[in-house]
Design a protein around this motif. Sequence first.
Motif, PDB file in Angstrom:
ATOM      1  N   PHE A 367       0.643  -1.100   0.142  1.00  0.00           N
ATOM      2  CA  PHE A 367      -0.119  -0.010  -0.080  1.00  0.00           C
ATOM      3  C   PHE A 367       0.920   1.240   0.005  1.00  0.00           C
ATOM      4  N   SER A 368       0.604   2.127  -0.977  1.00  0.00           N
ATOM      5  CA  SER A 368       1.267   3.491  -0.985  1.00  0.00           C
ATOM      6  C   SER A 368       0.300   4.468  -0.362  1.00  0.00           C
ATOM      7  N   SER A 491      19.774  10.958   1.222  1.00  0.00           N
ATOM      8  CA  SER A 491      19.310  10.156   0.027  1.00  0.00           C
ATOM      9  C   SER A 491      18.336  10.734  -0.747  1.00  0.00           C
ATOM     10  N   VAL A 492      18.113  10.506  -2.159  1.00  0.00           N
ATOM     11  CA  VAL A 492      17.325  10.962  -2.826  1.00  0.00           C
ATOM     12  C   VAL A 492      16.290   9.940  -3.771  1.00  0.00           C
ATOM     13  N   GLU A 493      15.067  10.338  -3.707  1.00  0.00           N
ATOM     14  CA  GLU A 493      14.329   9.102  -4.545  1.00  0.00           C
ATOM     15  C   GLU A 493      14.486   7.886  -3.848  1.00  0.00           C
ATOM     16  N   ARG A 494      14.430   7.562  -2.519  1.00  0.00           N
ATOM     17  CA  ARG A 494      14.423   6.536  -1.857  1.00  0.00           C
ATOM     18  C   ARG A 494      13.193   5.578  -1.538  1.00  0.00           C
ATOM     19  N   LYS A 495      13.330   4.464  -2.027  1.00  0.00           N
ATOM     20  CA  LYS A 495      12.107   3.718  -2.054  1.00  0.00           C
ATOM     21  C   LYS A 495      12.259   2.839  -0.475  1.00  0.00           C
ATOM     22  N   GLY A 512       6.657   3.355  -0.053  1.00  0.00           N
ATOM     23  CA  GLY A 512       6.588   4.943  -0.544  1.00  0.00           C
ATOM     24  C   GLY A 512       8.125   5.528  -0.905  1.00  0.00           C
ATOM     25  N   MET A 513       7.729   6.207  -1.990  1.00  0.00           N
ATOM     26  CA  MET A 513       9.029   6.746  -2.507  1.00  0.00           C
ATOM     27  C   MET A 513       9.218   8.203  -1.675  1.00  0.00           C
ATOM     28  N   VAL A 514      10.561   8.397  -1.004  1.00  0.00           N
ATOM     29  CA  VAL A 514      10.586   9.637  -0.286  1.00  0.00           C
ATOM     30  C   VAL A 514      11.585  10.440  -1.421  1.00  0.00           C
TER      31      VAL A 514
END
Length: 638
Positions: A367-368, A491-495, A512-514
């Motif tokens: 679930f996102s 971090s960038v675009e961390r799943k 989620g993608m932060v």
Amino acid sequence: AIHGAAGNLSMIQVAAQLMAQIPQDELEKTAVILADERLLLPLLDAIPENIKHFNVTMGLSLDQLPLSAFIYDIIKLHTEAIEEGYYYKGMINILESSFAHTLLENDSRSLVKFIRDNNLIYIAPSSFDAVSKSAILHMILKPIKNVGELIKIVQTVLQQLKTEMLKQENRRLEIEQLLGVTEVVQNLSTIIDNNEEIKDLKTVAYLYKQLVPLKNLDFIGEPVRGLQIMGLLETRALDYKNTIMLSVNESILPAGKSTASYISNDMKYQFDLPTYSEKDSVYAYHFYRLLHRVEKAAFIYNTEGDTLGGGEKSRFLTQLETDQISKHVLTHKHYIFKNSAIKEDLMVIKKEPSYFERLDQIAASGFSPSALTSYVRNPIDFYASKILRISDMEDVEENIAANTMGSIIHEALDKLYQPYVGKVLIKEDFDTIKNQIKTELDIAYNECYTSDSAPLGKNKIIYEVSSHYIKKMVQSDLELVKNGQELIIKSVERKLEAVIEVPQIGKVKIHGMVDRIDQLDGKLRIIDYKSGATDKGNVGIDPEDFTILREDYKKAKAFQVLMYTYLYSLNDTFTEASAGIISFKNFDKGYIPFAFKAGRSYTEKTIDTTVLEKFELELFALIQELYNKEIHLTEKPV
């Protein structure tokens, strides 16, 4: 009988009802008269089944027929062509025509799909090579050098259509149209041959538009059988037992003053030339002459006042009403649509076994935050997009959509900061980052927005706005460093993903993608970029009311940052963190952190284990609600 009906189609429906009541033996003594000849085609469609034979004694202007529009679309396609190719909307207009289907068969549908799938804004002559080998299509798309070549393309299309239609049955009306349009194109060709100064394609389009209305398509019928359909001038010297007349409105019958002359009315009066009043007299004579031996006459007028003078019945009808002639029995009828208040019941969907099967699939894949907040916004939307997996209908994205712009900015920022992950940023690093902005923006633009052409028009503005936002974001970080603060991009675009044990449900995966996790002066920050406007109220909640997170969609951003922090806590140990939004739309507000409401204002709240425990309870409750058989999926008014 005088009938008032709102709109042209309503008049046609009233006429159809009256025609259906005419006895079979009286059909030949009945005339349907169109004061407005443009109503002929819809009237022919509405003729009742009990009328087997009818005779049309009036012409129909070619500009009202679909074939003339199809040919004009081909001319317009070349008129509006630029170096990049032909504009996709003009191409789709051609391909979606029934005549294109006659020429290309199923290719016409696959070509429209190809344009949409590949987001083609401009279509080059070679764009369709991989999809269609049609010679006629290749010929239509061939770039032209002069007006003569355009005429040849049109003539070839007409010839090909004629060949195809002669092979088929019941295409007589279309073949008649073809003959009429072919004559118009032949006249156009003659004009161009005789006038060497005509070199502009727009002149060809203009001349075509002028010539088409002058050509009439004549219907062939049996004059002594069945119902008679005609214009008012065709009724002269004829007597009918029954008449039905449509569009008996002022400005149509009589037409009134007309400006289709360069001679002023004063000049006409001076030199005894006929004026509009003489024309009105002609129509008045025909109107009253028609009533001499009639037994039943129905006059239908349009009551819809959508134009100047619209909705006003003809002065001829007013005269009939006011004349004291005892032999006339006048009746009035008004047809109105009942407007009852539409009560829309909110949709309720029961949770079937298939729903739970799909829900288990989502729970296994994850679930996102956006999936969960879409349920908070409207359970029916969640059901459509996540359970039924119905996506919005794709079309050519001509102007970059808001979400596409957000993707471009996200992608560019991720790539710009990627080389500096884990490093304490210094002023010199930003010199390199700034030099890379255009390169990364171009790459992101091409990845997120499929198009062969460079940014033009509105897209150029959005491209520059994206560049502006990225520069502001980089400058904002530079200011932090200049002020002596220690900034480390972790971090960038961390799943982030984790499996949680939900009471009464079992194991459920969440992910989620932060967009960015950084450390500012030793303080952990979990940041989500937003291209839309965000304020403190969207990221803040009342400390006593965590349940609002699963009840009010306005708090979706607070839910999102809390879920990212919750996911981070399940992947990395930490004591506390700040989580928030950076909104590009209102960048001046800077970093908007998760906050607690205190009175009318919001105060930043560092997220610790206590906050996460309260959020976890709401997350569990939301997932339990998704699985609860007793709680139906009920639509929310959005």
